[in-house]
Design a protein around this motif. Structure first.
Motif, PDB file in Angstrom:
ATOM      1  N   THR A 157      21.934  31.534  55.398  1.00  0.00           N
ATOM      2  CA  THR A 157      22.283  31.883  56.778  1.00  0.00           C
ATOM      3  C   THR A 157      21.236  31.351  57.741  1.00  0.00           C
ATOM      4  OG1 THR A 157      23.435  33.888  56.049  1.00  0.00           O
ATOM      5  CG2 THR A 157      22.790  33.782  58.360  1.00  0.00           C
ATOM      6  N   GLU A 158      19.970  31.468  57.380  1.00  0.00           N
ATOM      7  CA  GLU A 158      18.903  30.976  58.262  1.00  0.00           C
ATOM      8  C   GLU A 158      18.985  29.464  58.442  1.00  0.00           C
ATOM      9  OE1 GLU A 158      16.816  32.714  60.197  1.00  0.00           O
ATOM     10  OE2 GLU A 158      18.074  34.363  59.498  1.00  0.00           O
ATOM     11  N   SER A 159      19.293  28.748  57.355  1.00  0.00           N
ATOM     12  CA  SER A 159      19.442  27.294  57.474  1.00  0.00           C
ATOM     13  C   SER A 159      20.626  26.935  58.352  1.00  0.00           C
ATOM     14  CB  SER A 159      19.629  26.672  56.084  1.00  0.00           C
ATOM     15  OG  SER A 159      18.461  26.815  55.310  1.00  0.00           O
ATOM     16  N   MET A 160      21.712  27.710  58.257  1.00  0.00           N
ATOM     17  CA  MET A 160      22.873  27.456  59.106  1.00  0.00           C
ATOM     18  C   MET A 160      22.546  27.728  60.566  1.00  0.00           C
ATOM     19  SD  MET A 160      25.979  26.304  59.127  1.00  0.00           S
ATOM     20  CE  MET A 160      26.734  26.500  57.496  1.00  0.00           C
ATOM     21  N   LYS A 161      21.822  28.798  60.839  1.00  0.00           N
ATOM     22  CA  LYS A 161      21.425  29.098  62.218  1.00  0.00           C
ATOM     23  C   LYS A 161      20.525  27.986  62.767  1.00  0.00           C
ATOM     24  CE  LYS A 161      20.021  33.272  63.211  1.00  0.00           C
ATOM     25  NZ  LYS A 161      19.346  34.580  63.060  1.00  0.00           N
ATOM     26  N   GLU A 162      19.620  27.485  61.926  1.00  0.00           N
ATOM     27  CA  GLU A 162      18.756  26.383  62.348  1.00  0.00           C
ATOM     28  C   GLU A 162      19.588  25.146  62.677  1.00  0.00           C
ATOM     29  OE1 GLU A 162      14.926  23.786  60.719  1.00  0.00           O
ATOM     30  OE2 GLU A 162      16.054  25.053  59.341  1.00  0.00           O
ATOM     31  N   LEU A 163      20.564  24.854  61.823  1.00  0.00           N
ATOM     32  CA  LEU A 163      21.413  23.686  62.045  1.00  0.00           C
ATOM     33  C   LEU A 163      22.209  23.837  63.336  1.00  0.00           C
ATOM     34  CD1 LEU A 163      22.260  20.998  60.808  1.00  0.00           C
ATOM     35  CD2 LEU A 163      24.031  22.217  59.529  1.00  0.00           C
ATOM     36  N   ILE A 164      22.779  25.016  63.569  1.00  0.00           N
ATOM     37  CA  ILE A 164      23.524  25.259  64.806  1.00  0.00           C
ATOM     38  C   ILE A 164      22.621  25.088  66.013  1.00  0.00           C
ATOM     39  CG2 ILE A 164      24.694  27.066  66.143  1.00  0.00           C
ATOM     40  CD1 ILE A 164      25.855  28.086  63.484  1.00  0.00           C
ATOM     41  N   SER A 165      21.359  25.502  65.876  1.00  0.00           N
ATOM     42  CA  SER A 165      20.438  25.391  67.013  1.00  0.00           C
ATOM     43  C   SER A 165      20.209  23.952  67.436  1.00  0.00           C
ATOM     44  CB  SER A 165      19.090  26.050  66.671  1.00  0.00           C
ATOM     45  OG  SER A 165      18.293  25.226  65.823  1.00  0.00           O
TER      46      SER A 165
END
Length: 282
Positions: A157-165
């Motif tokens: 989830t953290e990697s996905m949030k980083e990617l979205i950012s």
């Protein structure tokens, strides 16, 4: 809210998930999403349908290898782009649609250029948004793009949030929905067939044919609009600048304070520019 119907449409040897609104309008627009893990047609374009559906038959698809469309276990010769292009035309044949406008985000922009190069008589106008497919120095992947490509090294989830950012100048526009959006995309991305398709797409043979030869670009006579966020770190503005110098009837519309998801971060500006272009006003 515009009513959207979801169906599975035969596309040659594959099946494509189609989300459709505005059926019956005289002109059709095919929306082509980008390549991010967990990406689907609706995750890219659900916020734009209302703006288009009064005037256009909106075809928002999951491309082959993404979402709820087919996930072939192997790529056909020519790689993922050729596979997608062939499937997209087969779907249009199945629907009885002879001609469409194209709106392509990122990888979808490269698909759009390949579609118009293959069958220009079946394509009206083309809109590329943060479009992939440039050559020269602009073809070198950025660190942000490499994070997308190598997402499955740490699919969290953290990697996905980083990617979205990376996709927006101000991810705060999602407010308290960012966690939910990241978790929803991760849920799709962790499906075994989605993961397999991502890894196939970004294998060396998968991305073959991502960009057209300059000779092919110079032969495109359709009207093309490139929309690009000025601050895009995933596919930098230089990519659209490179393309617009090689396609005879291409123009470039740059949105300031905007990154890779122009259709989300600057939705009103994107919708206005895209519809103005389709209507011959830009």
């Amino acid at each position: 809210m515009t009513a959207v119907t979801a169906t599975d449409v035969k596309a040659g040897e594959y099946t494509i998930r189609l989300n459709r609104a505005g059926e019956g309008n005289a002109e059709a627009v095919l929306f082509l999403h980008g390549s991010g893990p967990g990406a689907t047609g609706m995750s890219n374009f659900s916020g734009n349908i209302d703006a288009f559906a009064d005037d256009y038959d909106c075809l928002v698809i999951d491309q082959v290898g993404w979402g709820d469309s087919s996930h072939p276990e192997e790529l056909a010769p020519g790689g993922r782009i050729r596979q997608i292009v062939t499937a997209n035309f087969a779907m249009l044949d199945e629907l009885g649609i002879d001609k469409v406008h194209l709106v392509g985000n990122s990888l979808g922009g490269a698909v759009a250029l390949s579609m118009v190069a293959r069958a220009p008589e079946r394509i009206g106008k083309v809109i590329g948004m943060g479009s992939a497919g440039a050559g020269g120095p602009a073809a070198t992947p950025t660190r942000e793009l490499m994070k997308l490509i190598t997402f499955y090294d740490d699919p969290s989830t953290e990697s996905m949030k980083e990617l979205i950012s990376y996709m927006m100048v101000n991810p705060g526009l999602f407010g308290d929905r960012l966690d939910a959006i990241a978790e929803e995309r991760l849920k799709v991305a962790l499906r075994p067939e989605v993961r397999r398709s991502h890894l196939l797409t970004f294998a060396p043979t998968g991305v073959a044919g991502l960009g057209l030869p300059e000779t092919a670009l110079r032969r495109i006579t359709n009207d093309v609009l490139f929309i690009h966020g000025r601050e895009d770190p995933v596919v930098p503005l230089e990519g659209s600048e490179w393309l617009v110098r090689r396609i005879p009837n291409a123009r470039l519309f740059v949105i300031p304070n905007c990154a890779h998801w122009a259709q989300i971060e600057a939705a009103d500006t994107f919708n206005s520019a895209a519809k103005g272009f389709l209507a011959g006003q830009l």
